[in-house]
Design a protein around this motif. Structure first.
Motif, PDB file in Angstrom:
ATOM      1  N   PRO A 114     -10.262  -5.267   0.182  1.00 28.70           N
ATOM      2  CA  PRO A 114     -10.797  -4.285  -0.774  1.00 28.70           C
ATOM      3  C   PRO A 114     -10.940  -2.889  -0.164  1.00 28.70           C
ATOM      4  N   SER A 151      -2.159 -11.567  -4.831  1.00 28.04           N
ATOM      5  CA  SER A 151      -3.572 -11.286  -4.602  1.00 28.04           C
ATOM      6  C   SER A 151      -3.883 -11.518  -3.121  1.00 28.04           C
ATOM      7  N   TRP A 152      -4.841 -10.746  -2.627  1.00 26.95           N
ATOM      8  CA  TRP A 152      -5.234 -10.913  -1.223  1.00 26.95           C
ATOM      9  C   TRP A 152      -6.223 -12.063  -1.034  1.00 26.95           C
ATOM     10  N   LEU A 207       0.808  -1.217   0.000  1.00 26.62           N
ATOM     11  CA  LEU A 207       0.000   0.000   0.000  1.00 26.62           C
ATOM     12  C   LEU A 207       0.842   1.269   0.000  1.00 26.62           C
ATOM     13  N   ASP A 265      -7.545  -1.104  -0.303  1.00 24.33           N
ATOM     14  CA  ASP A 265      -6.806  -1.203  -1.564  1.00 24.33           C
ATOM     15  C   ASP A 265      -6.319   0.152  -2.078  1.00 24.33           C
TER      16      ASP A 265
END
Length: 458
Positions: free
Chosen positions: A326, A399-400, A272, A329
């Motif tokens: 999400p 990917s999370w 992030l 994000d």
């Protein structure tokens, strides 16, 4: 066996609650600063590599060593806690963790002594884990065996406040150092200050614990000469289902905690593009809420069904990562903080009732051993590998979603453990005959909505 309470307002109860809380908080301060340092510093200091991800994985491997070594602490100190007393063992575990943490703070890095640095770090981390493995069961019993059994959820939660309180202190100290020092200063020597401060905290913890008496339950066992001669063997032979239930019930809380206090630091800074200070601040705020939510959850579990509250919280834990990733994000710090606060709030409503639930699975004479074994063995399959799994999954899939699915799976494991477990009685049994009756603990527990049979025998 005699009642284990000296009255809600008794000074002995208050001292025991405070000693359980502060002692565990001090030990978890030591453990937490290692966790944070592993995420932010140790990869560069002890495991230099051209690939940052490799250094982080190696640093998290030493984090896992602290969990893998916990069963040894559970076996050694849990056994001693049921044989020689809760107080003596809790003093020993505090000293062990304090000395190991001080030595980590003084340990030269790879650039100074080469491969001896990571080897020594692993050994000291191992010692930390042994101490923590013997600490938790005794801290739970210290407060709960002095307190009113009808309020066991609240009194046992004293030890549960320790991890977020310790995490709060550790992150606060590291955040302050990070704000005051440059990046180079923090990596070079600043992180060591937090480790060295533990010496002062350990002295304070020892002062508190040496002033306590032994718990009424253990005194009664001494007077009646009912202390176990082979508590480890007895737990495995007479309480196998209880042990399995207690182990499985801990998996989701451990994994969720690892995600939102350890791995979230790496995720926020690496994925992030947030600063280290921002990520630490989010965890700091989440931990501050936990200090109040955990005893609240423990007290609530005395009023409603403990396993039901725990189980609903585990289901929420399985769902929240699908919302959190999400939500964050876009790299918004307020949303990251909100996500961490909610996650650690959910964790609180599992962790608050957890200590009482696990203690209630075992008869009083085997309670230190059984609780310690459950706590430490669960740590190996839960918290120990979680940061490694999160790092590896993110690196492999970018990917999370696999991370969230992993947490959801652990939630199913925990609910399974709760279904295998039992509800406890509101008072200590007047006899110790339950110790040889399989998994029947403390009289005739009430039925739970999570499982029809209240008592089982293996």
């Amino acid at each position: 066996m005699n009642k284990s309470t000296s009255g809600d307002g008794g000074s002995a109860v208050r001292r025991a609650f405070f000693a359980s809380l502060t002692g565990t908080a001090l030990e978890w301060y030591d453990f937490a600063i290692y966790s944070v340092a592993a995420a932010l510093v140790f990869g560069d200091v002890f495991f230099p590599s051209e690939d940052p991800a490799t250094g982080t994985l190696l640093a998290f491997s030493t984090y896992a060593v602290g969990y893998v070594s916990r069963p040894l602490g559970g076996f050694v100190f849990g056994r001693l806690g049921d044989k020689i007393g809760r107080k003596k063992v809790l003093i020993a575990t505090l000293v062990l963790i304090g000395v190991a943490t001080l030595l980590i703070g003084l340990l030269p890095g790879y650039a100074t002594i080469g491969v001896a640095a990571p080897i020594a770090l692993v050994i000291l981390r191992f010692a930390q884990g042994v101490g923590v493995g013997g600490e938790w069961g005794g801290a739970v019993l210290l407060s709960s065996e002095f307190g009113d059994p009808r309020k066991r959820g609240f009194y046992a939660s004293a030890a549960q406040i320790g991890p977020p309180a310790g995490n709060l202190m550790a992150n606060g100290v590291l955040a302050a150092l990070g704000a005051l020092l440059s990046e180079d200063q923090f990596v070079s020597w600043g992180w060591r200050v937090a480790f060295l401060l533990s010496g002062v905290l350990v002295v304070f913890g020892l002062w508190i614990r040496t002033k306590l008496e032994e718990t009424p339950v253990f005194k009664a066992m001494e007077a009646e000469q009912t202390r176990p001669t082979a508590p480890i063997r007895e737990v495995f032979t007479t309480h196998p289902r209880a042990l399995a239930a207690a182990i499985l019930s801990r998996v989701a809380p451990d994994v969720l905690y690892a995600l939102f206090t350890v791995f979230v630091l790496t995720y926020a800074t690496g994925e992030l593009d947030m600063s280290r200070g921002s990520a630490l601040a989010a965890v700091l705020i989440g931990s501050s809420f936990q200090v109040f939510l955990i005893p609240l959850a423990g007290a609530l579990s005395d009023r409603v069904n403990r396993r039901l509250l725990y189980g609903l919280s585990a289901l929420a834990a399985g769902v929240w990562p699908f919302v959190f990733f999400p939500l964050t994000d876009g790299g918004s710090w307020p949303l990251l903080t909100l996500g961490v606060v909610v996650a650690l709030g959910i964790h609180s409503f599992m962790y608050g009732p957890q200590a009482a639930f696990i203690a209630e699975q075992f008869s009083p004479r085997l309670r230190y051993t059984g609780s310690s074994l459950a706590y430490t063995l669960a740590g190996v399959i839960g918290g120990a590998v979680a940061p490694l799994v999160f790092t590896a999954l993110l690196d492999a899939y970018d990917s999370w979603v696999p991370l969230a699915l992993y947490v959801a799976l652990t939630a199913v494991v925990t609910v399974t453990g709760l279904c295998l477990g039992r509800d406890g009685d509101d008072s200590e049994s007047d006899s110790d005959s339950d110790s040889d009756s399989g998994d029947t603990v403390e009289g005739a527990p009430a039925k739970s909505s999570l499982e029809a049979p209240a008592t089982t025998t293996n």
